[in-house]
Design a protein around this motif. Structure first.
Motif, PDB file in Angstrom:
ATOM      1  N   GLN A  58       0.820  -1.209   0.000  1.00 26.30           N
ATOM      2  CA  GLN A  58       0.000   0.000   0.000  1.00 26.30           C
ATOM      3  C   GLN A  58       0.855   1.261   0.000  1.00 26.30           C
ATOM      4  O   GLN A  58       0.484   2.272  -0.602  1.00 26.30           O
ATOM      5  CB  GLN A  58      -0.938  -0.026   1.204  1.00 26.30           C
ATOM      6  CG  GLN A  58      -2.052  -1.062   1.078  1.00 26.30           C
ATOM      7  CD  GLN A  58      -2.782  -1.290   2.372  1.00 26.30           C
ATOM      8  OE1 GLN A  58      -2.368  -0.833   3.430  1.00 26.30           O
ATOM      9  NE2 GLN A  58      -3.905  -2.005   2.304  1.00 26.30           N
ATOM     10  N   TRP A  60       3.791   1.457  -1.451  1.00 23.33           N
ATOM     11  CA  TRP A  60       4.265   1.562  -2.834  1.00 23.33           C
ATOM     12  C   TRP A  60       3.167   2.104  -3.748  1.00 23.33           C
ATOM     13  O   TRP A  60       3.450   2.839  -4.701  1.00 23.33           O
ATOM     14  CB  TRP A  60       4.740   0.199  -3.337  1.00 23.33           C
ATOM     15  CG  TRP A  60       6.115  -0.161  -2.867  1.00 23.33           C
ATOM     16  CD1 TRP A  60       6.462  -1.127  -1.972  1.00 23.33           C
ATOM     17  CD2 TRP A  60       7.339   0.463  -3.277  1.00 23.33           C
ATOM     18  NE1 TRP A  60       7.817  -1.162  -1.794  1.00 23.33           N
ATOM     19  CE2 TRP A  60       8.396  -0.209  -2.580  1.00 23.33           C
ATOM     20  CE3 TRP A  60       7.652   1.483  -4.143  1.00 23.33           C
ATOM     21  CZ2 TRP A  60       9.721   0.155  -2.740  1.00 23.33           C
ATOM     22  CZ3 TRP A  60       8.990   1.840  -4.313  1.00 23.33           C
ATOM     23  CH2 TRP A  60      10.001   1.181  -3.621  1.00 23.33           C
ATOM     24  N   ILE A  61       1.915   1.762  -3.447  1.00 25.22           N
ATOM     25  CA  ILE A  61       0.795   2.296  -4.237  1.00 25.22           C
ATOM     26  C   ILE A  61       0.760   3.815  -4.118  1.00 25.22           C
ATOM     27  O   ILE A  61       0.557   4.537  -5.109  1.00 25.22           O
ATOM     28  CB  ILE A  61      -0.529   1.667  -3.772  1.00 25.22           C
ATOM     29  CG1 ILE A  61      -0.623   0.217  -4.247  1.00 25.22           C
ATOM     30  CG2 ILE A  61      -1.724   2.463  -4.306  1.00 25.22           C
ATOM     31  CD1 ILE A  61      -1.827  -0.522  -3.702  1.00 25.22           C
ATOM     32  N   VAL A  65       1.120   6.406  -7.246  1.00 23.49           N
ATOM     33  CA  VAL A  65       0.111   7.431  -7.533  1.00 23.49           C
ATOM     34  C   VAL A  65       0.760   8.807  -7.630  1.00 23.49           C
ATOM     35  O   VAL A  65       0.409   9.625  -8.496  1.00 23.49           O
ATOM     36  CB  VAL A  65      -0.991   7.412  -6.453  1.00 23.49           C
ATOM     37  CG1 VAL A  65      -1.901   8.636  -6.573  1.00 23.49           C
ATOM     38  CG2 VAL A  65      -1.824   6.147  -6.574  1.00 23.49           C
ATOM     39  N   GLY A 208      -6.020   7.084  -5.311  1.00 20.68           N
ATOM     40  CA  GLY A 208      -5.128   6.560  -4.283  1.00 20.68           C
ATOM     41  C   GLY A 208      -5.880   5.809  -3.199  1.00 20.68           C
ATOM     42  O   GLY A 208      -5.456   4.735  -2.761  1.00 20.68           O
ATOM     43  N   LEU A 211      -7.320   2.435  -4.756  1.00 19.26           N
ATOM     44  CA  LEU A 211      -6.333   1.379  -4.967  1.00 19.26           C
ATOM     45  C   LEU A 211      -5.927   0.718  -3.652  1.00 19.26           C
ATOM     46  O   LEU A 211      -5.732  -0.502  -3.594  1.00 19.26           O
ATOM     47  CB  LEU A 211      -5.102   1.946  -5.672  1.00 19.26           C
ATOM     48  CG  LEU A 211      -5.301   2.355  -7.136  1.00 19.26           C
ATOM     49  CD1 LEU A 211      -4.027   2.978  -7.694  1.00 19.26           C
ATOM     50  CD2 LEU A 211      -5.701   1.153  -7.984  1.00 19.26           C
ATOM     51  N   GLN A 212      -5.788   1.510  -2.593  1.00 16.45           N
ATOM     52  CA  GLN A 212      -5.453   0.922  -1.291  1.00 16.45           C
ATOM     53  C   GLN A 212      -6.582   0.050  -0.764  1.00 16.45           C
ATOM     54  O   GLN A 212      -6.338  -0.998  -0.164  1.00 16.45           O
ATOM     55  CB  GLN A 212      -5.141   2.029  -0.284  1.00 16.45           C
ATOM     56  CG  GLN A 212      -3.865   2.787  -0.574  1.00 16.45           C
ATOM     57  CD  GLN A 212      -3.542   3.774   0.516  1.00 16.45           C
ATOM     58  OE1 GLN A 212      -3.221   3.398   1.638  1.00 16.45           O
ATOM     59  NE2 GLN A 212      -3.636   5.061   0.205  1.00 16.45           N
ATOM     60  N   PHE A 215      -6.696  -3.240  -3.062  1.00 16.52           N
ATOM     61  CA  PHE A 215      -5.528  -4.098  -3.197  1.00 16.52           C
ATOM     62  C   PHE A 215      -5.689  -5.444  -2.484  1.00 16.52           C
ATOM     63  O   PHE A 215      -5.385  -6.498  -3.068  1.00 16.52           O
ATOM     64  CB  PHE A 215      -4.276  -3.381  -2.698  1.00 16.52           C
ATOM     65  CG  PHE A 215      -3.026  -4.181  -2.876  1.00 16.52           C
ATOM     66  CD1 PHE A 215      -2.408  -4.263  -4.113  1.00 16.52           C
ATOM     67  CD2 PHE A 215      -2.468  -4.883  -1.806  1.00 16.52           C
ATOM     68  CE1 PHE A 215      -1.255  -5.010  -4.282  1.00 16.52           C
ATOM     69  CE2 PHE A 215      -1.333  -5.634  -1.974  1.00 16.52           C
ATOM     70  CZ  PHE A 215      -0.721  -5.695  -3.213  1.00 16.52           C
TER      71      PHE A 215
END
Length: 414
Positions: A58, A60-61, A65, A208, A211-212, A215
């Motif tokens: 997360q 790295w996500i 972003v 952002g 995506l978290q 995931f």
């Protein structure tokens, strides 16, 4: 001492614009960085996203972003700012190929100055302010920040370069300016900049979070997808898309085969002299410079070249300087996140009348005259070339009126 206000204004205005462009880049970048990291500190969010298990992915996500944020904001600043816009349209000839665009950007001091100032901010500001996710990921040891910067700065440089190249791809189809922008045109660009800036800001802010949240579910789905029975289904889906691509290629070959068959038939029936067709099918996938064949009718030689459009949905723009551009856009609710164009040079020198034969034909075929695009029809001119489909060209050849049509609306005449 008398102060020259006009001269002072000319000196201060570029500095003010540079400062504002930096503010509009840094504020959303650092704000999104802080918000995406701080929202992870809430216990509810950590429980929902299973942060104990997926903390590192997360983080790295969040950093990925931010790379997207830098790309999009750099693209908007280039697209709607005055510095690169004026310099690009003042070039003669304008940079259209990738190498020419890179040379244009690297020759501009502003290109390096923008990134240098942003890089200095990342170097001297604490990591907890610029990239708190990176501080949690890399730690607080003395060399942690250096390791992160050695990774982040090249990535951000490439993202910024990609954003500026994307803006230049948009300008390639615009009308070449011969005079300074009016105040109305500049105000229009600034309004468009503010509107798209807000759209990009909220889009990445929401992306952002999303995506978290997704995931852990995607990882669970991935474990399911690795099952043998699921892999068989995925292989079937991949085979289906490969079949679609194969059908597209077969369709293109059939279209070319039919065009060549009719070409030979019409030339034989009417006594026209047809030269050997160079690479009749390979030119669909690997076009080369120069003419593909020639037709001599009524003592007039026509130098012909095929322009392929394998994907019907991609707009094709034929420029007066001999470049064909296939335009690719990725849009979300009207906002262009990514735009690029693949180019092929079709221009060549010839003393004969040059004909461009578009085969297969795309759904949207455009011409470009002095940067201004317009729809193309059979018989229209693009620079020194006449544009036809193979069937229309042969029909007009039989009627002896290949060059009878005029298109004076864009400055072309026979």
């Amino acid at each position: 001492m008398k102060i020259d206000l006009p001269s002072l204004k000319r000196r201060l205005l570029p500095c003010l614009r540079f400062f504002l462009s930096l503010v509009f880049l840094c504020l959303p970048y650092f704000f999104i960085s802080q918000i995406h990291w701080r929202i992870r500190q809430f216990s509810f969010f950590r429980d929902v996203t299973d942060a104990a298990r997926f903390a590192r992915p997360q983080l790295w996500i969040i950093l990925l972003v931010l790379a997207g944020v830098f790309y999009s904001l750099t693209r908007l600043e280039t697209l709607y700012g005055d510095t690169f816009y004026s310099a690009y349209h003042a070039r003669d000839p304008r940079p259209l190929s990738l190498s020419a665009k890179l040379a244009f950007l690297f020759s501009s001091p502003r290109f390096f100055l923008d990134f240098l100032v942003f890089a200095l901010l990342l170097i001297f500001l604490p990591l907890s302010f610029t990239h708190p996710a990176a501080e949690e990921l890399f730690g607080t040891a003395p060399g942690a920040k250096l390791r992160f910067l050695l990774l982040a700065l090249p990535v951000l440089f490439l993202c910024g370069l990609g954003g500026r190249l994307s803006a230049l791809a948009v300008w390639s189809a615009e009308k070449k300016r011969t005079e300074t922008d009016s105040d109305w045109a500049r105000k229009k660009r600034r309004r468009a900049y503010r509107r798209e800036w807000a759209s990009v800001f909220f889009l990445y802010l929401f992306t952002g979070f999303l995506l978290q949240l997704l995931f852990p579910q995607l990882v669970s789905i991935g474990s399911v997808l690795l099952r043998p029975e699921i892999l068989k289904i995925l292989a079937g889906i991949a085979a289906f898309f490969l079949l679609l691509a194969l059908i597209r290629w077969i369709r293109a070959v059939c279209k070319r085969r039919e065009a060549l068959r009719r070409l030979r038939s019409v030339c034989e029936e009417n006594g026209y002299l047809l030269s050997p067709v160079r690479r009749p099918y390979l030119s669909l996938f690997f076009p080369r410079a120069g003419e593909d064949f020639s037709v001599t009718a009524r003592e007039v030689r026509y130098s012909c070249k095929f322009i392929p459009a394998l994907r019907r949905g991609l707009p094709l723009v034929l420029s007066e300087d001999g470049i064909a551009r296939y335009v690719h856009d990725i849009r979300i609710r009207g906002v262009t996140l990514l735009s690029w164009s693949s180019t092929r040079r079709f221009g060549y020198a010839s003393d004969d009348r040059r004909i461009l034969l578009v085969n297969p034909v795309p759904a949207k075929l455009l011409g470009s005259f002095e940067g201004k695009t317009f729809p193309l029809d059979n018989g229209d001119r693009v620079g020194e070339y006449l544009v036809y489909t193979p069937g229309a060209f042969l029909h007009m050849l039989e009627l002896d009126c290949v060059e009878k049509r005029e298109n004076a609306g864009y400055g072309y005449k026979k």
